[in-house]
Scaffold this motif. Structure first.
Motif, PDB file in Angstrom:
ATOM      1  N   VAL A   1       0.838  -1.198   0.000  1.00  0.00           N
ATOM      2  CA  VAL A   1       0.000   0.000   0.000  1.00  0.00           C
ATOM      3  C   VAL A   1       0.875   1.251   0.000  1.00  0.00           C
ATOM      4  N   GLY A   2       1.833   1.291   0.921  1.00  0.00           N
ATOM      5  CA  GLY A   2       2.717   2.448   0.989  1.00  0.00           C
ATOM      6  C   GLY A   2       3.551   2.623  -0.252  1.00  0.00           C
ATOM      7  N   ASN A   3       4.055   1.524  -0.788  1.00  0.00           N
ATOM      8  CA  ASN A   3       4.886   1.622  -1.979  1.00  0.00           C
ATOM      9  C   ASN A   3       4.083   1.992  -3.215  1.00  0.00           C
ATOM     10  N   ALA A   4       2.831   1.547  -3.270  1.00  0.00           N
ATOM     11  CA  ALA A   4       1.975   1.955  -4.388  1.00  0.00           C
ATOM     12  C   ALA A   4       1.702   3.450  -4.332  1.00  0.00           C
ATOM     13  N   VAL A   5       1.459   3.979  -3.122  1.00  0.00           N
ATOM     14  CA  VAL A   5       1.235   5.414  -2.966  1.00  0.00           C
ATOM     15  C   VAL A   5       2.478   6.191  -3.389  1.00  0.00           C
TER      16      VAL A   5
ATOM     17  N   TRP B   1      10.555  12.360  -7.390  1.00  0.00           N
ATOM     18  CA  TRP B   1      10.881  11.154  -6.609  1.00  0.00           C
ATOM     19  C   TRP B   1      10.985  11.504  -5.129  1.00  0.00           C
ATOM     20  N   ALA B   2      11.707  12.596  -4.830  1.00  0.00           N
ATOM     21  CA  ALA B   2      11.922  12.976  -3.437  1.00  0.00           C
ATOM     22  C   ALA B   2      10.623  13.396  -2.754  1.00  0.00           C
ATOM     23  N   ALA B   3       9.815  14.205  -3.440  1.00  0.00           N
ATOM     24  CA  ALA B   3       8.583  14.693  -2.828  1.00  0.00           C
ATOM     25  C   ALA B   3       7.598  13.558  -2.575  1.00  0.00           C
TER      26      ALA B   3
ATOM     27  N   SER C   1       4.315   8.496   1.525  1.00  0.00           N
ATOM     28  CA  SER C   1       4.342   7.169   2.124  1.00  0.00           C
ATOM     29  C   SER C   1       4.851   7.203   3.555  1.00  0.00           C
ATOM     30  N   ILE C   2       5.870   8.013   3.817  1.00  0.00           N
ATOM     31  CA  ILE C   2       6.507   8.005   5.137  1.00  0.00           C
ATOM     32  C   ILE C   2       5.568   8.515   6.223  1.00  0.00           C
TER      33      ILE C   2
ATOM     34  N   THR D   1      12.055  -1.258  -7.162  1.00  0.00           N
ATOM     35  CA  THR D   1      11.047  -1.618  -6.179  1.00  0.00           C
ATOM     36  C   THR D   1      10.822  -0.482  -5.216  1.00  0.00           C
ATOM     37  N   GLY D   2       9.650  -0.462  -4.630  1.00  0.00           N
ATOM     38  CA  GLY D   2       9.375   0.549  -3.623  1.00  0.00           C
ATOM     39  C   GLY D   2      10.102   0.244  -2.335  1.00  0.00           C
TER      40      GLY D   2
END
Length: 696
Positions: free
Chosen positions: A144-148, A171-173, A178-179, A457-458
């Motif tokens: 879920v987090g990696n998809a977001v 990428w950074a933003a 997720s965090i 990969t996320g």
């Protein structure tokens, strides 16, 4: 554990699909120099962040399940230590920026430098966050987090297009998306729940954690350097455009590396529990290589240019050979990774570190020489030649394992405490049994199988451990059946995994996301409509689709594959996935302005006249355009009915019908000429299968 392994595999597949879309969009809408500069910054960020993430994540996943009331402080210490080390390393990198080549010049400003440091810290935290979720046995939140994150960086690309480092900034933003929510979930819900449930459990000592880190981190650092330093070396040696060509090919080819590493992971998970069956595990992994990896490698080698074509003509021209070399290197890489798995099962950590160190030195050393003589292709040649050499070195050990001559070290002498077992896999397994008897947990908390993250990969770090469950059906009371990537840890008749309904809900959400990402951009793609001709075949559709729609297509494949891999059949989800696939394939040409082929062949005239008369139409043209697609859908339903009536497993039925749907669309011109006879034949076959089942 089945749920965690499945969740992490789903996370990797979803992140890889959306990551592919990210670079497709970047290659389509950013200049080659901008892609090269952004990918260089991302490669450096990943390298610096992984200094701590790679070495600490094993300890996080190992000790978080055992930390009890100290879970919160342990996670905080890991975050703080990682933040300090990565911030110092990133700052040092910026001070030496002139030494790293022209691709890194945009990072020279104060604002860009500050964002780079913060992004590196965030990447390390994101990695550890996935490890914490795995350790808390809530890895279902990882996809879920990696998809977001993956979707966020994809959508933010357009917003940062005006900036020089727009690729890197998006990428950074996206990491914040997720965090922050998952950080709240971890510290406010999951950690307090575990601390309350395990408040009486003994807290692991820092000395024990330190010993584990010392033994576990050496090989991980070598793997980190080999994978993450190679693109940095290319960025240093070549201009931004050439670096962009290489990084795209390296990203696509990295999926093969991921598959090779995970074959070794399945071996490790299986044989760690039953070392006496190590030879069977190696043979099984080799069989999976022949069935799964070899066809994909052949596909990448043969169609490398076509695969890179959607990124742009220059990417296909300059990256084709790199992609072919990296794909070919995956085959000897399997032998090396399988031997690494054997060494882990045997507990020979010294030899393991030596092997990984030699592999890292050989790859990077040969790349340093070949990059100067053959260009960016030198990196591909370095990986291929090095992997072939390391495969030859690993062959005797694999041969001994296949012959059953490999042994597993066992602990000697009296056992006084956990620290005396070191980091040996065999010793961990022995200690797990003692801990389980004392009520300290299960083997799930001590046996590990490393799932290495792919390039896109996320889950960013190498070596995310996924633990093997205790209590599953196995040999003898209390035995465990190891979770692998291709073999389920559960058997028919066992209860459904607790997290399966949540996994199913996640797949429904991803299916809806794939549908939205496919049709919304496609409906607004004016340029694509102007570029197509009067007929669109498979390759033509890939080239004409907007990058986001193409990404959605890859994500749709991931969702359908994941639905087939579930423990129990989900007919609604399987049907919806097939329906979205068929609708996407057949509506995309229509949206782009391409009409379907008209019905032709035997018996079509009578059927067309009948339906035209029933519909009250003046011309049969519309009916002739609609019938091929309608008959294809009916044929898919008849094929499913036939397979079910014949007793085929639901997974076989789902896969066969899905393949027929894709193949039917690819051959729609030929199908339009034989649609009616094929439909009649399938009607007879379905009727015969149903009669056979009734009479049986």
């Amino acid at each position: 554990m089945f749920r965690n392994a499945y969740a992490l595999m789903l996370s990797t597949a979803v992140s890889a699909a959306l990551g592919l879309g990210f670079w497709l969009v970047a290659a389509r809408y950013y200049t080659e120099e901008a892609v090269g500069q952004g990918s260089a910054a991302i490669a450096a960020m990943r390298l610096l962040a992984s200094i701590t993430a790679t070495t600490m994540i094993g300890a996080v996943v190992r000790y978080v399940p055992r930390a009890g009331r100290a879970t919160g402080p342990l996670v905080v210490r890991a975050y703080v230590a990682s933040t300090v080390v990565v911030a110092v390393a990133s700052t040092g990198f910026l001070f030496t920026l002139p030494l790293w080549g022209a691709s890194y010049e945009p990072l020279g400003g104060p604002a860009a430098g500050a964002v780079f440091v913060l992004a590196s810290v965030a990447w390390a935290v994101l990695t550890l966050q996935d490890g914490v979720l795995t350790g808390l046995r809530k890895a279902i939140w990882v996809p879920v987090g990696n998809a977001v994150f993956s979707l966020g960086k994809l959508l933010l690309l357009a917003g940062f297009a005006a900036f020089t480092l727009g690729v890197f900034l998006s990428w950074a933003a996206a990491m914040v998306l997720s965090i922050l929510p998952l950080g709240w979930l971890i510290f406010r819900r999951l950690i307090p729940a575990q601390a309350a449930a395990d408040r009486d459990r003994p807290v692991p000592r820092m000395r024990e954690i330190g010993r584990f880190l010392a033994g576990d981190s050496v090989g991980a650092l070598f793997s980190l350097a080999m994978i993450n330093l190679l693109p940095v070396m290319v960025a240093v040696r070549f201009d931004a455009a050439q670096n962009g060509f290489f990084y795209i090919a390296y990203t696509v080819g990295g999926t093969m590396e991921f598959m090779a590493i995970n074959m070794a992971s399945s071996l490790t998970a299986h044989a760690s529990h039953s070392p006496d069956r190590l030879a069977d595990g190696v043979r099984g992994a080799l069989r999976r290589m022949a069935l799964l990896l070899v066809p994909v490698v052949v596909l990448l080698i043969v169609f490398a240019r076509q695969i890179l074509a959607p990124f742009g003509a220059d990417y296909a021209e300059h990256g084709t050979l790199v992609l072919r070399l990296l794909a070919a290197a995956a085959l000897p890489r399997v032998a090396v990774e399988l031997y690494i798995g054997v060494l882990r099962v045997q507990g020979r950590t010294g030899v393991l570190a030596l092997l990984q160190g030699a592999m890292c030195t050989l790859v990077l050393g040969s790349a340093a020489v070949l990059l100067g003589t053959t260009g960016i292709e030198g990196a591909g040649w370095a990986v291929l030649v090095s992997m072939c050499g390391m495969a030859l070195v690993s062959a005797p050990g694999l041969r001994a394992a296949l012959a059953g001559r490999a042994t597993v070290r066992t602990p000697r002498g009296p056992r006084r405490g956990p620290e005396e077992y070191g980091t040996s896999w065999a010793r961990d397994a022995a200690l797990a049994r003692a801990e389980e008897a004392k009520g300290y947990g299960t083997r799930w908390t001590t046996q590990t199988a490393y799932l290495s993250g792919g390039l896109e990969t996320g889950t960013p770090a190498l070596g995310i451990p996924v633990y093997v469950p205790a209590g599953a059906s196995g040999s003898g009371p209390g035995g465990a059946t190891a979770t692998t990537l291709y073999l389920r840890a559960v058997r028919p008749g066992e209860p459904e995994p607790d997290d399966e309904p949540l996994l199913t809900a996640v797949l429904w959400l991803l299916l809806g996301l794939a549908a939205g990402l496919f049709w919304v951009p496609l409906s607004r793609a004016e340029d694509a409509r102007n570029a197509v001709t009067d007929h669109v075949d498979g390759t033509g559709l890939i080239s004409a689709l907007p990058p986001v729609s193409l990404t959605a297509g890859v994500l749709l494949i991931v969702v359908c594959s994941a639905a087939v891999s579930l423990y129990r059949a989900r007919p609604a989800l399987l049907s919806a996935g097939l329906g979205v696939t068929v609708a996407a394939l057949h509506t995309a040409p229509l949206i782009l302005g391409v009409q379907p082929d008209r019905l032709a062949g035997p018996w079509h005239a009578a059927l067309t006249r009948l339906l035209t008369s029933v519909a009250g139409l003046s011309s049969p043209t519309g009916v002739e355009r609609v019938l091929p697609t309608a008959l294809q859908v009916l044929c898919l339903a008849l094929a499913a009915v036939t397979l079910i009536a014949l007793g085929a497993h639901w997974r076989v039925t789902a896969v066969v019908v899905w393949v027929l749907a894709v193949a039917g669309w690819a051959g729609q011109a030929a199908f339009a000429g034989v649609a009616v006879p094929v439909f009649v034949g399938l009607c007879l076959a379905a009727g015969g299968a149903l009669l056979r089942r009734v009479w049986a």
